[in-house]
Design an enzyme around this catalytic site. Sequence first.
Site: not given
Length: 608
Positions: A2, A27, A99-100, A482, A486, A489, A505, A603
């Site tokens: 937000c 964001r 926001n929150g 990572e 990537k 995402e 395994h 973000k």
Amino acid sequence: MCGIIAAASTRNVGKLLVQGLHKMEYRGYDSAGIALHQENSIAHLRALGKVQLLEDMMISEKPKSKLGIAHTRWATHGEPSEVNAHPHKSKDKVYIVHNGIIENYIELKEALVKDGYEFSSQTDSELIAHLLDSFLEKGNSMIDAMYLAKEKLEGAYAIAAIDIDNNNSLVVARNKSPLLLGIGTDEILAASDPLAIGQLTNEFVFLEDGDVAEISAESYKIFDENKKEVEREITNIDISSQATSKGDYKHFMEKEIYEQPEAILNTLDGRVGGDDILDNIFGLGSSELFAKAKRIQIVACGTSLHAGRVAANWLSSIAELPCQIDYASEYRYRNPHVDENSLLITISQSGETADTLAALRYAKEKDYLGSVSICNVPTSSLARESDFVLFTNAGPEIGVASTKAFTTQLAGLMLLVLSLAKSRNLNPKLRTRIITALRTLPEVINETLALKEKILDLAPAIASKDNALFLGRGIFYPIAKEGALKLKEISYIHAEAYPAGELKHGPLALIDEDMPVIALAPESEIAEKLVSNLEEVKARGGTLYVFADPSVKMDVKNGAFISMPKCDFFLTPIIYTIPLQILSYEVALLRGTDIDQPRNLAKSVTVE
Ligand code: G6P
């Protein structure tokens, strides 16, 4: 996540509020909205989807106003929809953006419903509008109403509110969610992100938790948690000069991948001298404090956590320190035992990730030697609340999928590890070796970026699959993680990472022609063992894409073997990250996804 922007101005604010929303699009969000005071009414426009849709509505309706609030929403309570988009209102009188998360919203909502308030959304935020209205109805001013509301609200919030009876000023409040004021020429602004208003001002006032501010076009007043008027420092930052345009690149992510040589140079600048790390690069007194450290605790989220996992290995090998690492969202809930002389390290690109901040605040109550942060945003809450900080100086990162922030975090963490080793009088020769390698790192990254053409050849084969497996060992396991993060995402391909030795395994059962395996095979003491693990994949008809040191002997018939540039072993995780970033980007490009703003993601995650 937000974003809030609000303005009181001597000119029309509609356009500048929408421009501010555009600046916060990076964001991540699912809907946008605006409320503009028009003396006798408040224009209220909301759109599900892109800010551009809201802008189109504004162009057709042309609302004129000198006072307004606007918002981009990232759904937490209630699905993404127009009705759940902010601003929320009470009886066409009070409009708010938030926001929150309001943690006690069910109980507050029930009480408001009993008092006759009707709710039109499924959000936790709407109750704030009704709560403020209930206090205004009793004759309170908006400032007083905000303080009365604050007594009831539990959780994290940044709020901006306007009401029909006041077309001169708006009121904002902050608690554990970022909010700042901007002092412009024609207006005073409020925003959750300095980038939103950086085109309009260089003068920012960062509010503190508990603060409430009243803003009009010419002036502002800030009150602290005890309702005492306070002066807060004005910080000068020239955000408009910080590159926030894509230039000739198709996406911010692409630009940020290719900016890495320069970004790393900026991380190292002024921190290494001669053949050793300089003293006190984390702040005055940091070297002295580091000499006392006996144990390290790292907390972070997402990509930053992966950087921490690499650092945990470096800490042990170079600074001879044991290290525990936790997801920031988990750390507080496992009753962590803190040994004497433990140092807390937080890692965060934004410095506003709610879980990381909550972990820091929790740890501050414990018996740590001190808190050290690796962060990219100097004005962030994390930077301000940590005892010592090293800024990665990567410049603004706009793509949701972190790239240059990650590699600069790794460089920053290496500086931390070297500082700890130096303060503890350990491994001087190794320190010199690594410093020498760090100086040539930007060049080696340039060589690695030149692998793009080879990676382009692999992208179609991965883009046509629904799954992928990433393998690495030791210090490369977090890099494999990572790489998988990537890919998932931005391309929405399901990807997992394993330490290659674990393959037999379980995950080996998944190997077939539809499960590409991407492996990292640098020169290391376990290179041969890794090759044996990869042979297990080959023997079962798997397709291998191996990024390897040229010395690694492996015959890949089904897939590809890509030789990587040479660099010091301890810095190879940084180098091996680069082709995985390029691969994910090129695969996502082929799949036509929204690369800079992947669906459902944000973000800067400012809710726990
Ligand atoms: C979000 C971002 C990730 C990031 C994580 C932690 O999930 O999409 O890219 O790694 O938050 O963010 P931070 O700002 O604390 O590094």
